[in-house]
Enzyme design. Structure first.
Site, PDB file in Angstrom:
ATOM      1  N   HIS A  53      43.783 103.935  49.226  1.00 32.50           N
ATOM      2  CA  HIS A  53      42.575 104.507  48.600  1.00 32.50           C
ATOM      3  C   HIS A  53      42.425 105.966  48.973  1.00 32.50           C
ATOM      4  O   HIS A  53      43.208 106.486  49.758  1.00 32.50           O
ATOM      5  CB  HIS A  53      41.326 103.674  48.941  1.00 32.50           C
ATOM      6  N   HIS A  74      40.212 107.961  50.567  1.00 27.94           N
ATOM      7  CA  HIS A  74      39.525 108.584  51.702  1.00 27.94           C
ATOM      8  C   HIS A  74      40.468 109.471  52.521  1.00 27.94           C
ATOM      9  O   HIS A  74      41.649 109.160  52.680  1.00 27.94           O
ATOM     10  CB  HIS A  74      38.881 107.518  52.587  1.00 27.94           C
ATOM     11  N   ASP A 115      40.963 109.966  55.620  1.00 27.03           N
ATOM     12  CA  ASP A 115      41.710 109.398  56.745  1.00 27.03           C
ATOM     13  C   ASP A 115      42.804 108.435  56.271  1.00 27.03           C
ATOM     14  O   ASP A 115      43.370 107.680  57.075  1.00 27.03           O
ATOM     15  CB  ASP A 115      40.762 108.708  57.746  1.00 27.03           C
ATOM     16  N   HIS A 116      43.124 108.470  54.961  1.00 23.15           N
ATOM     17  CA  HIS A 116      44.211 107.662  54.404  1.00 23.15           C
ATOM     18  C   HIS A 116      45.192 108.502  53.588  1.00 23.15           C
ATOM     19  O   HIS A 116      46.323 108.079  53.376  1.00 23.15           O
ATOM     20  CB  HIS A 116      43.640 106.517  53.555  1.00 23.15           C
ATOM     21  N   HIS A 161      35.184  98.719  48.799  1.00 26.18           N
ATOM     22  CA  HIS A 161      35.068  99.852  49.730  1.00 26.18           C
ATOM     23  C   HIS A 161      35.082 101.152  48.910  1.00 26.18           C
ATOM     24  O   HIS A 161      34.226 102.015  49.067  1.00 26.18           O
ATOM     25  CB  HIS A 161      36.222  99.797  50.718  1.00 26.18           C
ATOM     26  N   ASP A 220      41.242  99.682  54.007  1.00 21.25           N
ATOM     27  CA  ASP A 220      39.890  99.430  54.535  1.00 21.25           C
ATOM     28  C   ASP A 220      39.182  98.319  53.766  1.00 21.25           C
ATOM     29  O   ASP A 220      37.963  98.308  53.671  1.00 21.25           O
ATOM     30  CB  ASP A 220      39.037 100.707  54.442  1.00 21.25           C
ATOM     31  N   HIS A 268      42.376 100.277  60.569  1.00 22.33           N
ATOM     32  CA  HIS A 268      41.563 100.712  61.717  1.00 22.33           C
ATOM     33  C   HIS A 268      41.544  99.674  62.833  1.00 22.33           C
ATOM     34  O   HIS A 268      41.597  98.470  62.573  1.00 22.33           O
ATOM     35  CB  HIS A 268      40.107 100.969  61.288  1.00 22.33           C
TER      36      HIS A 268
HETATM   37 FE    FE Z   1      39.488 104.448  56.719  1.00 21.66          FE
HETATM   38 ZN    ZN Z   2      38.158 104.231  53.728  1.00 21.57          ZN
END
Ligand code: FE
Ligand code: ZN
Length: 256
Positions: free
Chosen positions: A57, A59, A61-62, A115, A134, A172
């Site tokens: 996805h 985001h 942090d991905h 999400h 996530d 995570h």
């Molecule tokens: Fe994340």
């Molecule tokens: Zn995320």
């Protein structure tokens, strides 16, 4: 058909990035590179040549490492068709039911909105490995930033059907706090109590609690158990509609 090897790289505060290597062809995919440098370093140490990035996805942090890893390796970026405009450098767009092949290793793609609206998961069935970003966490699930409880319950339902031995490579290390919450709504669950002790012991030694297995998640993850009477009672509902129970569990977690 071919099996994969998985290398787990902890980055940032609590993210996991994964290197996935097809044994037959040596092709290597990076799942959700939050950053680039530790990923490139680990690949170099292993002697693995990165050929693909697999994003779940959009985001930061991905996908944060996408462009730097592509610049360093010339790899191909694979991501969700439904979110093509938000995945930096996307070249191969995949969606529900698609088969993506990393060399000879086949992954089935699932659309798992909730999400984010375009979230996907990759299931390497022959290797019993699920990369779910996530969506599903060890004893938890992602926050509903762009989706409804109904969508997320349906998404988790697709994943819950996978075989017992499926290893859950989520993005995570949230397990310990997830279990603290889970005990507050499902405290009478002996499998959850046992998991809590095992997870505390692992964390006390600084070890990862990821991957878990689907069997373990089905028994202990409150977000996969919204159709169980114990969970309905845990959030003060009489039972019945799993979506209402799921929504109540998710809401309780948001403020826990
Ligand atoms: Fe994340
Ligand atoms: Zn995320």
């Amino acid at each position: 058909m071919s099996q994969i090897d998985v290398e787990q790289i902890p980055v940032l505060k609590d993210n996991y990035v994964y290197l996935v290597r097809d044994r037959a062809t040596g092709k290597v995919g990076v799942v959700d590179p939050a950053v680039s440098d530790p990923v490139l370093e680990r690949a170099k140490t292993l002697g693995w040549k990165i050929t693909h990035i697999l994003n779940t996805h959009h985001h930061g942090d991905h996908v944060g490492g996408n462009m730097a890893i592509k610049a360093a390796t010339g790899c191909t970026i694979v991501g969700p068709k439904a979110d093509r405009d938000r995945i930096p450098g996307i070249q191969i767009e995949v969606g529900d039911g698609d088969a993506f092949k990393l060399g000879d290793a086949a992954a089935e793609v699932f659309d798992v909105p909730g999400h984010t609206r375009g979230h996907i998961a990759y299931w390497f069935g022959e290797s019993d490995a699920l990369f779910c970003g996530d969506t599903l966490f060890a004893c938890g699930c992602g926050r509903l930033f762009e989706g409804t409880p109904q969508q997320m319950w349906a998404s988790l339902g697709k994943l819950r059907r996978l075989p017992d031995l499926t290893r859950i490579y989520c993005a995570h290390e949230y397990t310990q706090s997830n279990i603290r919450f889970a005990l507050s709504v499902d405290g009478g669950n002996p499998a959850l109590q046992d998991r809590s002790r095992r997870v505390d012991a692992l964390r006390a030694e600084g070890k990862p609690t990821v991957p878990s297995t689907m069997a373990e998640e089905r028994e202990t993850n409150p977000f996969l158990r919204a159709d169980q009477p114990a969970l309905a009672r845990g959030v003060g509902l009489g039972g019945g509609d799993p979506i209402a129970v799921f929504a109540a569990v998710r809401k309780a977690k948001d403020v826990f």
